[in-house]
Design a protein around this motif. Structure first.
Motif, PDB file in Angstrom:
ATOM      1  N   LEU B  86      -1.010  15.384  -0.251  1.00 52.35           N
ATOM      2  CA  LEU B  86      -2.215  16.222  -0.293  1.00 52.35           C
ATOM      3  C   LEU B  86      -3.171  15.746  -1.381  1.00 52.35           C
ATOM      4  O   LEU B  86      -4.394  15.848  -1.247  1.00 52.35           O
ATOM      5  N   GLU B  87      -2.606  15.242  -2.459  1.00 50.77           N
ATOM      6  CA  GLU B  87      -3.433  14.709  -3.540  1.00 50.77           C
ATOM      7  C   GLU B  87      -3.739  13.236  -3.322  1.00 50.77           C
ATOM      8  O   GLU B  87      -4.834  12.762  -3.650  1.00 50.77           O
ATOM      9  N   ALA B  88      -2.794  12.502  -2.758  1.00 51.38           N
ATOM     10  CA  ALA B  88      -2.939  11.047  -2.616  1.00 51.38           C
ATOM     11  C   ALA B  88      -4.022  10.669  -1.615  1.00 51.38           C
ATOM     12  O   ALA B  88      -4.669   9.623  -1.754  1.00 51.38           O
ATOM     13  N   GLU B  89      -4.247  11.506  -0.606  1.00 54.58           N
ATOM     14  CA  GLU B  89      -5.188  11.101   0.450  1.00 54.58           C
ATOM     15  C   GLU B  89      -6.615  10.955  -0.064  1.00 54.58           C
ATOM     16  O   GLU B  89      -7.421  10.264   0.549  1.00 54.58           O
ATOM     17  N   ALA B  90      -6.938  11.589  -1.190  1.00 51.89           N
ATOM     18  CA  ALA B  90      -8.279  11.430  -1.758  1.00 51.89           C
ATOM     19  C   ALA B  90      -8.381  10.193  -2.626  1.00 51.89           C
ATOM     20  O   ALA B  90      -9.490   9.719  -2.912  1.00 51.89           O
ATOM     21  N   LEU B  91      -7.245   9.658  -3.026  1.00 48.94           N
ATOM     22  CA  LEU B  91      -7.239   8.550  -3.987  1.00 48.94           C
ATOM     23  C   LEU B  91      -6.884   7.219  -3.355  1.00 48.94           C
ATOM     24  O   LEU B  91      -7.246   6.161  -3.878  1.00 48.94           O
ATOM     25  N   PHE B  92      -6.140   7.253  -2.265  1.00 43.45           N
ATOM     26  CA  PHE B  92      -5.658   6.024  -1.622  1.00 43.45           C
ATOM     27  C   PHE B  92      -6.133   5.970  -0.168  1.00 43.45           C
ATOM     28  O   PHE B  92      -6.358   7.014   0.463  1.00 43.45           O
ATOM     29  N   GLU B  93      -6.214   4.765   0.336  1.00 44.37           N
ATOM     30  CA  GLU B  93      -6.300   4.581   1.782  1.00 44.37           C
ATOM     31  C   GLU B  93      -4.849   4.425   2.237  1.00 44.37           C
ATOM     32  O   GLU B  93      -4.204   3.414   1.953  1.00 44.37           O
ATOM     33  N   ILE B  94      -4.345   5.451   2.869  1.00 38.66           N
ATOM     34  CA  ILE B  94      -2.898   5.506   3.135  1.00 38.66           C
ATOM     35  C   ILE B  94      -2.558   4.808   4.445  1.00 38.66           C
ATOM     36  O   ILE B  94      -3.202   5.047   5.477  1.00 38.66           O
ATOM     37  N   HIS B  95      -1.554   3.949   4.381  1.00 36.50           N
ATOM     38  CA  HIS B  95      -1.072   3.245   5.573  1.00 36.50           C
ATOM     39  C   HIS B  95       0.374   3.629   5.836  1.00 36.50           C
ATOM     40  O   HIS B  95       1.208   3.578   4.941  1.00 36.50           O
TER      41      HIS B  95
END
Lengths: 184, 300
Positions: B86-95
């Motif tokens: 929930l926090e990472a999706e704003a900071l990373f381009e998640i693969h």
């Protein structure tokens, strides 16, 4: 006049009605402002009993902003001060430890009534002051001569200890007598 | 060109140095891939530190770093249940596949990865965790009930460090699990991290002159943790760490703080850590970890 203030209720009015915890400096400042506003509206109050019974968590920062700053700012000639005396009540043992640490850092002291009803001094005080305070609290009042006799102290030492207690807001002076705050 | 930074297979405060070194070695202005595909476990310290890396790299490079999620579905699901994504999706381009639905919290998670930006966030954190912490601390760790009040205090002070000093937001997470190899007991671990200015920068205006040539990340950490120094000059400041230390002293707990190129630890007899390490790889902000172990009589 003695006034009792429910600190949890001040928290609810000043910050949020759903909070049970006295945490963060900004919360402490808001609560202190609420208490000071109450005191400004009631200038006849001389002894304030701050009741912490309903408080769950108290952190050092909040304790510093509420209690230490209230004591500092209420000293005659400082901040909004007019020489108000403060007592804290309903402290958990952990709360008492927090407040004790905070007050020691400022060289301040305060009379506390813990949840079991035990009264004690929190914060910085010399051994002589603590002994004298216990004697005054036990007897309901004291004059230097009585204290000197009771503790087998030189009269000057007894007088100095009582004056130090009065100077730190731990007893009230009424003419030649020194009174514990809860009996005032 | 894409620079790859591998997340350790078991990512905690120990293996963090391997990760920090890899982050510090990034030179190319191209993209960065944070590769967690082989990661099998992450402590709360690992998770919040990963977010710090994402924020710092994004700010430095002007583009979000890539993050490959753990290839083990159970691990990814666990991370989702800690609130990490929930926090990472704003900071990373998640693969990689991330569970889309909000998962119920993992039973070991006392507090999901939670952002801390303002004082109101600290209130929410303490409020949310207090009841669950009481159960864990008393029933699982065998501590006295009053430990709960001190726990709330320590958590609050650790989070306020972000609000008061970081110059940016940060995150907190609290998990309870068993340290089998390191301690052989249940522990509650509080991890608080930010990618802000760090202790040295925060204290520099008031402390650097006092230390002269010795001034650096290590002395800044010593000043804050051991001497209770604050960047504010008022005598009532700097009491937060004193309160945390007192709580940890009572319950045999441990604190470590990593900031810049240094790491300080209050070590315990049950621990094999070192009090101060300097000359580490530079990593932005500050990362704190508090460990509260179970009472010795409680079986793991």
């Amino acid at each position: 006049m003695i006034s009792e203030i429910d600190v949890r209720a001040v928290l609810a009015r000043s910050v949020c009605e759903f909070h049970n915890d006295l945490v963060t400096r900004s919360t402490g400042r808001a609560v202190r402002s609420g208490i000071e506003a109450h005191l400004l509206e009631h200038p006849d109050i001389t002894v304030v009993v701050l009741d912490f019974s309903a408080v769950r968590v108290l952190d050092c920062s909040c304790a510093d902003e509420i209690i230490a700053q209230l004591l500092l700012r209420s000293q005659p000639g400082a901040g909004t001060g007019r020489g108000t005396y403060f007592v804290v009540r309903g402290l958990d043992e952990v709360h008492a430890d927090q407040i004790d640490e905070v007050l020691r850092r400022h060289g301040l002291a305060l009379v506390a009534e813990e949840r079991g009803g035990t009264r004690r001094l929190l914060g910085w005080a010399t051994d002589l002051m603590r002994t004298a305070w216990e004697c005054v609290a036990d007897h309901g009042s004291a004059v230097p001569e009585e204290l000197a006799s009771e503790l087998s102290w030189p009269l000057d030492e007894a007088r100095r200890a009582l004056d130090d207690l009065a100077g730190h807001g731990l007893v009230m002076r009424a003419d030649t007598h020194y009174l514990p705050l809860t009996a005032a | 060109m894409t620079t790859v930074v591998e997340v350790p297979q078991s990512f905690d405060d120990r293996s963090f140095e391997q990760f920090a070194s890899a982050c510090a070695a990034i030179r190319d202005p191209g993209r960065v891939l944070i590769d967690a595909h082989a990661t099998e476990w992450a402590s709360p310290f690992g998770l919040v530190s990963l977010l710090c890396a994402g924020q710092a790299l994004g700010e430095r490079l002007g583009t979000r770093p890539l993050l490959t999620v753990p290839s083990d579905k159970d691990v990814t699901t666990y991370w989702a249940r800690t609130g990490f994504f929930l926090e990472a999706e704003a900071l990373f381009e998640i693969h990689g596949a991330v569970p889309k639905l909000r998962q119920p919290p993992e039973s070991t998670v006392l507090l999901e990865v939670t952002p801390v930006r303002v004082a109101g966030d600290v209130h929410k954190v303490v409020d949310r965790i207090q009841d669950r912490a009481a159960v864990i601390l008393t029933s699982e760790l065998g501590l006295e009930a009053r430990a709960t009040i001190g726990f709330g205090m320590a958590l609050s002070e650790a989070c306020q460090n972000i609000v008061e000093h970081a110059g940016t937001g940060g995150w907190v997470a609290v998990h309870a699990y068993t340290w089998r190899r390191r301690l052989g007991r249940r522990v509650v671990v509080i991890a608080v991290a930010d990618a802000g200015v760090g202790f040295r920068h925060s204290l520099e205006p008031t402390q650097a002159r006092r230390y002269g040539d010795r001034w650096g990340d290590g002395p800044a950490l010593e000043a804050a943790l051991i001497q209770g120094v604050s960047r504010f000059r008022e005598p009532g400041r700097g009491q937060g760490f004193r309160g945390i230390r007192k709580f940890l002293d009572h319950w045999e707990g441990k604190i470590t703080i990593r900031s810049g190129t240094a790491r300080i630890a209050m070590i315990r007899p049950w621990d094999e850590d070192v009090p101060l390490r300097e000359g580490l790889a530079a990593f932005p902000g500050a990362q704190l970890q508090l460990v509260i172990p179970a009472a010795e009589r409680v079986a793991p």
